[in-house]
Design an enzyme around this catalytic site. Structure first.
Site, short mmCIF file in Angstrom:
data_model
loop_
_atom_site.label_atom_id
_atom_site.label_comp_id
_atom_site.label_asym_id
_atom_site.label_seq_id
_atom_site.Cartn_x
_atom_site.Cartn_y
_atom_site.Cartn_z
N CYS A 235 -7.25 -0.87 1.39
CA CYS A 235 -6.32 -1.39 2.38
C CYS A 235 -7.03 -1.49 3.72
CB CYS A 235 -5.10 -0.47 2.47
SG CYS A 235 -3.93 -0.92 3.78
N CYS B 259 -8.46 -5.19 -9.87
CA CYS B 259 -8.04 -4.10 -10.75
C CYS B 259 -7.63 -2.92 -9.87
CB CYS B 259 -9.18 -3.73 -11.69
SG CYS B 259 -8.74 -2.56 -12.98
N CYS C 66 0.85 -1.19 0.00
CA CYS C 66 0.00 0.00 0.00
C CYS C 66 0.89 1.24 0.00
CB CYS C 66 -0.91 0.00 1.22
SG CYS C 66 -1.85 1.53 1.45
#
Length: 277
Positions: free
Chosen positions: A182, A209, A134
């Site tokens: 996340c 995606c 992330c």
């Protein structure tokens, strides 16, 4: 004549009245009309039950699919879910960081927007090792081994890492497709697609995606992937059942007043008598 007056009166009072009754008895139309009304009543009742049954089945299927699929009933109008993302990456780990456009980063990760296709250098890079983190908090999200070429213009993966780092919600603004973020910091990542139209790959058959600007590549960390992910179907399937259910329900409601009249025996189709000579 009295008979002619009764027949003319029956044009306007076909459901009650002694004159209408006398006219029908005198003309022999009562039995025929009673049988005809019974047939119409049965047909209308059957159609009403069909509309109600169709809408009920569709709504039940929608409830089941919404409950069982990824995201559940966690609905969002906009895909932006992060409120703590500070655009500070994990500086203790050497990762590949793309040049950041702060305005685009904030719009995508915080407000749930989507980057321009093929604008990320991570889209065309397919390493065999490493993980993608992330870009907000540095949490490992996807192993490089699950990355594949989806030909969509965004980095795509078919499975996350085993530590369950992905959160899911239903994105109303994207026709109930499943938004992913996340789980640690809430930063918006993209969407996951499944079903026949999902364009997925690998053992899951799904396509995560992901916006490239929300990721950072770490070539030194290796983590196993997991195929134990929430069930994801094509959002079009839910929408189709919603549309059919709504249309059927309105057809049922539109015929409801007539249906009630039929049940009470107040509805009659007018019988036009022959002209008097």
């Amino acid at each position: 004549t009295v008979e002619c007056s009764a027949q003319l009166s029956s044009r306007h009072h076909s459901t009650s009245g002694p004159r209408a009754t006398a006219a029908m008895v005198s003309t022999g139309a009562w039995d025929d009309r009673a049988g005809h009304d019974a047939e119409l009543r049965g047909a209308d009742t059957l159609r009403q039950k069909a509309w109600f049954g169709c809408s009920s089945v569709c709504f039940i299927l929608c409830i089941v699919m919404m409950t069982a699929t990824s995201g559940g009933w966690n609905l969002v109008l906009g895909a932006g879910t992060a409120s703590t993302c500070t655009h500070i990456q994990n500086r203790s780990v050497e990762v590949h960081r793309e040049p950041r456009n702060d305005a685009v980063f904030e719009a995508v990760c915080l407000k749930g927007s989507t980057e321009t296709p093929r604008s990320s250098s991570l889209d065309d890079d397919y390493p065999s090792k490493g993980v993608y983190r992330c870009a907000c908090c540095g949490e490992p999200l996807f192993p490089a081994s699950s990355k594949f070429d989806s030909r969509t213009g965004w980095p795509s993966f078919w499975a996350p890492v085993q530590s369950d780092p992905i959160g899911y919600t239903k994105d109303i603004g994207s026709m109930l497709s499943t938004e992913v973020h996340c789980k640690k910091c809430g930063a918006h990542l993209g969407h996951v697609f499944g079903g026949f139209t999902g364009g997925g790959s690998g053992d899951t058959g799904y396509r995560y995606c992901i916006n490239g600007i929300c990721l950072s590549y770490d070539p030194f960390l290796e983590l196993p992937l997991t195929t134990d992910v929430p069930w994801t179907i094509a959002s079009e399937a839910i929408l189709i059942f919603v549309i059919i259910g709504v249309v059927s329900f309105f057809c049922f409601c539109g015929r409801l007043p007539k249906f009630v009249q039929i049940l009470r025996g107040h509805y009659r189709h007018e019988v036009i008598p022959e002209p008097c000579s």
